[in-house]
Design an enzyme around this catalytic site. Structure first.
Site, PDB file in Angstrom:
ATOM      1  N   PHE A   1     -15.240   3.106   7.150  1.00  0.00           N
ATOM      2  CA  PHE A   1     -13.871   3.422   6.754  1.00  0.00           C
ATOM      3  C   PHE A   1     -13.675   3.502   5.233  1.00  0.00           C
ATOM      4  CE2 PHE A   1     -14.044  -1.214   7.619  1.00  0.00           C
ATOM      5  CZ  PHE A   1     -13.589  -1.736   6.408  1.00  0.00           C
TER       6      PHE A   1
ATOM      7  N   THR B   1      -5.609  -7.787  10.252  1.00  0.00           N
ATOM      8  CA  THR B   1      -5.905  -6.435   9.753  1.00  0.00           C
ATOM      9  C   THR B   1      -5.450  -5.380  10.760  1.00  0.00           C
ATOM     10  OG1 THR B   1      -7.876  -7.399   8.711  1.00  0.00           O
ATOM     11  CG2 THR B   1      -7.770  -4.989   8.851  1.00  0.00           C
TER      12      THR B   1
ATOM     13  N   ARG C   1       2.461  -7.164   9.000  1.00  0.00           N
ATOM     14  CA  ARG C   1       1.768  -6.076   9.712  1.00  0.00           C
ATOM     15  C   ARG C   1       2.284  -5.927  11.137  1.00  0.00           C
ATOM     16  NH1 ARG C   1      -4.139  -7.526   7.122  1.00  0.00           N
ATOM     17  NH2 ARG C   1      -4.112  -5.998   5.417  1.00  0.00           N
TER      18      ARG C   1
ATOM     19  N   ASN D   1      -1.839  -0.229   6.979  1.00  0.00           N
ATOM     20  CA  ASN D   1      -1.300  -1.516   7.432  1.00  0.00           C
ATOM     21  C   ASN D   1      -0.445  -2.210   6.366  1.00  0.00           C
ATOM     22  OD1 ASN D   1      -3.389  -2.211   5.776  1.00  0.00           O
ATOM     23  ND2 ASN D   1      -4.547  -3.369   7.302  1.00  0.00           N
TER      24      ASN D   1
ATOM     25  N   GLU E   1      -9.703  -9.493  -8.151  1.00  0.00           N
ATOM     26  CA  GLU E   1      -8.636  -8.513  -7.872  1.00  0.00           C
ATOM     27  C   GLU E   1      -7.480  -8.639  -8.876  1.00  0.00           C
ATOM     28  OE1 GLU E   1      -7.694  -9.094  -3.724  1.00  0.00           O
ATOM     29  OE2 GLU E   1      -9.592  -8.204  -3.087  1.00  0.00           O
TER      30      GLU E   1
ATOM     31  N   ARG F   1      -2.155 -14.543   3.435  1.00  0.00           N
ATOM     32  CA  ARG F   1      -2.938 -13.902   4.510  1.00  0.00           C
ATOM     33  C   ARG F   1      -2.228 -14.083   5.850  1.00  0.00           C
ATOM     34  NH1 ARG F   1      -7.117 -10.398   3.587  1.00  0.00           N
ATOM     35  NH2 ARG F   1      -7.604 -10.773   5.765  1.00  0.00           N
TER      36      ARG F   1
ATOM     37  N   TYR G   1     -12.178  -1.684  -3.880  1.00  0.00           N
ATOM     38  CA  TYR G   1     -12.707  -1.993  -2.541  1.00  0.00           C
ATOM     39  C   TYR G   1     -14.239  -1.928  -2.495  1.00  0.00           C
ATOM     40  CZ  TYR G   1      -8.276  -2.256   0.084  1.00  0.00           C
ATOM     41  OH  TYR G   1      -7.068  -2.645   0.609  1.00  0.00           O
TER      42      TYR G   1
ATOM     43  N   HIS H   1      -2.006  -5.558   1.329  1.00  0.00           N
ATOM     44  CA  HIS H   1      -3.316  -6.152   1.048  1.00  0.00           C
ATOM     45  C   HIS H   1      -3.110  -7.551   0.502  1.00  0.00           C
ATOM     46  CE1 HIS H   1      -7.310  -6.791  -0.672  1.00  0.00           C
ATOM     47  NE2 HIS H   1      -6.652  -7.341  -1.678  1.00  0.00           N
TER      48      HIS H   1
ATOM     49  N   LYS I   1       0.827  -1.204   0.000  1.00  0.00           N
ATOM     50  CA  LYS I   1       0.000   0.000   0.000  1.00  0.00           C
ATOM     51  C   LYS I   1       0.872   1.270   0.000  1.00  0.00           C
ATOM     52  CE  LYS I   1      -3.897  -2.260   2.359  1.00  0.00           C
ATOM     53  NZ  LYS I   1      -4.848  -2.177   3.508  1.00  0.00           N
TER      54      LYS I   1
HETATM   55  P1  IDP Z   1      -7.818  -7.012   5.195  1.00  0.00           P
HETATM   56  O1  IDP Z   1      -6.987  -5.987   4.454  1.00  0.00           O
HETATM   57  O2  IDP Z   1      -7.057  -7.635   6.325  1.00  0.00           O
HETATM   58  O3  IDP Z   1      -8.455  -8.019   4.283  1.00  0.00           O
HETATM   59  P2  IDP Z   1     -10.471  -5.781   5.402  1.00  0.00           P
HETATM   60  O4  IDP Z   1     -11.427  -6.039   6.507  1.00  0.00           O
HETATM   61  O5  IDP Z   1     -10.758  -6.397   4.072  1.00  0.00           O
HETATM   62  O6  IDP Z   1      -9.010  -6.208   5.922  1.00  0.00           O
HETATM   63  O7  IDP Z   1     -10.345  -4.209   5.245  1.00  0.00           O
HETATM   64  C1  IDP Z   1      -9.704  -3.641   4.130  1.00  0.00           C
HETATM   65  C2  IDP Z   1      -8.787  -2.542   4.599  1.00  0.00           C
HETATM   66  O8  IDP Z   1      -9.583  -1.498   5.163  1.00  0.00           O
HETATM   67  C3  IDP Z   1      -7.825  -2.939   5.742  1.00  0.00           C
HETATM   68  O9  IDP Z   1      -6.653  -3.562   5.296  1.00  0.00           O
HETATM   69  C4  IDP Z   1      -7.537  -1.573   6.342  1.00  0.00           C
HETATM   70  O10 IDP Z   1      -6.616  -0.816   5.541  1.00  0.00           O
HETATM   71  C5  IDP Z   1      -8.899  -0.902   6.254  1.00  0.00           C
HETATM   72  N1  IDP Z   1      -9.710  -1.123   7.465  1.00  0.00           N
HETATM   73  C6  IDP Z   1     -10.325  -2.258   7.859  1.00  0.00           C
HETATM   74  N2  IDP Z   1     -10.980  -2.104   9.013  1.00  0.00           N
HETATM   75  C7  IDP Z   1     -10.782  -0.807   9.354  1.00  0.00           C
HETATM   76  C8  IDP Z   1     -11.212  -0.017  10.478  1.00  0.00           C
HETATM   77  O11 IDP Z   1     -11.913  -0.473  11.379  1.00  0.00           O
HETATM   78  N3  IDP Z   1     -10.790   1.299  10.492  1.00  0.00           N
HETATM   79  C9  IDP Z   1     -10.009   1.829   9.503  1.00  0.00           C
HETATM   80  N4  IDP Z   1      -9.601   1.119   8.443  1.00  0.00           N
HETATM   81  C10 IDP Z   1      -9.964  -0.188   8.379  1.00  0.00           C
HETATM   82 MG    MG Z   2      -9.864  -7.766   2.815  1.00  0.00          MG
END
Ligand code: IDP
Ligand code: MG
Length: 138
Positions: A58, A92, A103, A113, A127, A86, A50, A116, A10
């Site tokens: 978010f 996350t 992470r 973070n 994707e 993963r 997304y 992705h 990212k």
């Molecule tokens: P992932 O990247 O681990 O698959 P997802 O739930 O798919 O997590 O969320 C996509 C992205 O959205 C996360 O990697 C993070 O950058 C952001 N994100 C997820 N949950 C939150 C939150 O509660 N607050 C702010 N950003 C979030």
């Molecule tokens: Mg995800």
């Protein structure tokens, strides 16, 4: 089962010069990189990527962040590539990530973070095709 998954470094990871360290972790895990490029998404492109998170609190901030600078997008290939990558990324929320994960080591924020990774074969197919055509995957 041999799988492909879509990985992104990212904008925070690229800005902090973490391309090398993240690629090292991927290679050390034994996953193969079969496509790779540096891109910069527009806000609209980030929203499309997304789309699954549309409506979540978010979503606006996430798509601003993902379009704020260059990203590295990669296709990774290997046995169980989706779950292995993963696991390598970690949770996350970096505060819940296992030691040694990307992470855990590098993330600074639940949003920023660093990486992705696709979460299912269906999302991987969507994707990968979002960023790469067949000729770009070796
Ligand atoms: P992932 O990247 O681990 O698959 P997802 O739930 O798919 O997590 O969320 C996509 C992205 O959205 C996360 O990697 C993070 O950058 C952001 N994100 C997820 N949950 C939150 C939150 O509660 N607050 C702010 N950003 C979030
Ligand atoms: Mg995800």
């Amino acid at each position: 089962m041999k799988q492909q998954t879509l990985a992104i470094i990212k904008p925070d990871g690229v800005a902090r010069k973490l391309i090398g360290p993240v690629v090292s972790k991927i290679e050390n895990e034994g996953l193969s990189i079969t496509a790779m490029k540096l891109i910069r998404m527009t806000k609209e492109q980030a929203k499309g990527f997304y789309k699954v998170h549309e409506g979540k609190p978010f979503y606006g901030s996430l798509t601003d962040f993902m379009s704020s600078g260059p990203c590295v997008v990669m296709v990774l290939e290997g046995e169980d590539a989706i779950s292995r990558y993963r696991k390598l990324m970690g949770a996350t929320d970096y505060r819940k990530a296992d030691p040694g994960t990307i992470r855990w080591e590098y993330a600074t924020d639940i949003e920023k973070n660093v990486v992705h990774g696709s979460d299912s074969p269906e999302s991987a197919a969507f994707e990968i095709s979002y960023f790469f055509n067949a000729l770009e995957i070796v």
